[in-house]
Design an enzyme around this catalytic site. Structure first.
Site, PDB file in Angstrom:
ATOM      1  N   HIS A  59       0.805  -1.103  -0.090  1.00 45.55           N
ATOM      2  CA  HIS A  59       0.075  -0.177  -0.086  1.00 45.55           C
ATOM      3  C   HIS A  59       0.906   1.099  -0.048  1.00 45.55           C
ATOM      4  O   HIS A  59       0.400   2.525   0.079  1.00 45.55           O
ATOM      5  CB  HIS A  59      -0.972  -0.008   1.089  1.00 45.55           C
ATOM      6  CG  HIS A  59      -1.687  -1.228   1.518  1.00 45.55           C
ATOM      7  ND1 HIS A  59      -2.762  -1.762   0.317  1.00 45.55           N
ATOM      8  CD2 HIS A  59      -1.871  -2.216   2.307  1.00 45.55           C
ATOM      9  CE1 HIS A  59      -3.331  -2.647   0.746  1.00 45.55           C
ATOM     10  NE2 HIS A  59      -2.955  -3.084   2.004  1.00 45.55           N
ATOM     11  N   HIS A 222      -7.402  -4.104  -0.603  1.00 43.92           N
ATOM     12  CA  HIS A 222      -6.660  -5.408  -0.884  1.00 43.92           C
ATOM     13  C   HIS A 222      -7.294  -6.289  -2.212  1.00 43.92           C
ATOM     14  O   HIS A 222      -6.806  -7.272  -2.378  1.00 43.92           O
ATOM     15  CB  HIS A 222      -6.771  -6.480   0.362  1.00 43.92           C
ATOM     16  CG  HIS A 222      -6.277  -6.038   1.611  1.00 43.92           C
ATOM     17  ND1 HIS A 222      -7.264  -5.060   2.626  1.00 43.92           N
ATOM     18  CD2 HIS A 222      -5.162  -5.837   2.317  1.00 43.92           C
ATOM     19  CE1 HIS A 222      -6.476  -4.928   3.500  1.00 43.92           C
ATOM     20  NE2 HIS A 222      -5.329  -5.011   3.618  1.00 43.92           N
TER      21      HIS A 222
END
Length: 336
Positions: A59, A222
């Site tokens: 991320h 995700h």
């Protein structure tokens, strides 16, 4: 199926390799390679509340890119899309304890919440350090997902880290820093969309199948499913699909305006993010919502996913002052 194209050495070592790169590129930081924790170079800062966060890698720049003066004191790096383990969080918490307590900023994913709770209990038992956790849960797309009970923590996490970090840098006590973090979370809402899936290096193939001509609305960071799949839309239509549910969830009118954050998911170029921001600007003007501050760029990504998310934060005098306060981190820097 096409082979995976990534600038890595080995899927098994990508996180460790990246952390070595962080250490080389940012000598002002300190990296514990055994525990995979990135610290401010001057941590612990005596008398200052310590702020830590962390989560699965993939991320970036979240979270290690936000370690530095005015933001986080440490960040724990898990494996790709996998929570760090409690031992990492314990090392981070002890390493930033300057005697004023520690704030854990935790995205609402089951593994993160559970592991941070365990770490706080271990630290309290070992040293008596006061630890308060604030959980971010700003995603309006879905109530429960594959990884969460309740709403997911997404874009507001970056804003919590910046604003609570400024409060801690001012020397505010732990209870007040935590209250500021909760206020940001309570007044922020987010929603995102994906045009393509990201590819986890160890898997070597896209996380989910998204046919040409379709996009996933309300995607998680995700690659979790969103609200629904819809035909591919232009920027104006896509922005409305994201902004309308956000405005329906919280009254953003009045006050001191909003911080409008258009975030790239990893593979969407800035030119497209600015096109989206202009559409957000138009939609908010029609809704009577004033943009007081803005942030545009890839700040909480999902590997090489194409897409974007939109976050709105309702501002007041305190939040404006803390947002504008100096910050000096690899990924966010002004006034310092």
């Amino acid at each position: 199926m096409a082979s995976m194209k990534k600038l890595i050495n080995d899927p098994a070592t990508v996180v460790a390799d990246a952390l070595r790169g962080v250490a080389a590129a940012h000598p002002e930081l300190r990296v514990d390679h055994d525990q995979r924790v990135v610290f401010r170079g001057d941590a612990p800062v005596r008398g200052k509340v310590g702020l830590i966060s962390g989560g699965g890698s993939g991320h970036e720049p979240l979270h290690a890119g936000f370690v530095g003066s005015g933001m986080l004191d440490a960040a724990c790096a898990g494996e790709i899309f996998t929570s760090p383990v409690p031992d990492q969080m314990v090392a981070a918490t002890k390493g930033v304890d300057g005697g004023a307590g520690v704030l854990h900023i935790v995205k609402n994913y089951t593994g993160d919440v559970m592991n941070f709770e365990m770490a706080a209990e271990i630290v309290a038992a070992d040293s008596g350090t006061e630890v308060i956790a604030v959980v971010t849960d700003d995603d309006v797309a879905v109530q429960d997902s594959l990884y969460t009970a309740g709403r997911r923590g997404v874009g507001v996490t970056v804003l919590v880290e910046k604003i609570a970090g400024a409060a801690a840098e001012e020397g505010q006590p732990l209870a007040e820093v935590a209250a500021v973090a909760r206020k940001v979370n309570a007044n922020g809402r987010s929603m995102g969309l994906a045009l393509t899936s990201g590819t986890v290096p160890a898997a070597g193939r896209p996380t989910f199948d998204l046919p040409d001509g379709e996009m996933e609305l309300g995607i998680g960071i995700h690659g979790e499913p969103g609200r629904r799949r819809v035909p591919i839309a232009n920027a104006a239509e896509a922005a409305e699909m994201l902004v309308a549910p956000i405005l329906a969830d919280l009254d953003f009118s009045g006050g001191d305006g909003v911080l409008a954050f258009v975030n790239g998911m990893g593979a969407t170029p800035l030119i497209e993010l600015y096109v989206v921001f202009q559409e957000v600007n138009t939609l908010l003007a029609k809704a009577g919502v004033t943009i007081a501050r803005s942030l545009v760029g890839p700040y909480i990504t999902s590997l090489d996913m194409a897409g974007c998310s939109i976050t709105l934060l309702k501002l007041d005098d305190e939040l404006l002052r803390l947002w504008d306060a100096p910050v000096n981190t690899p990924a966010l820097r002004w006034g310092a």
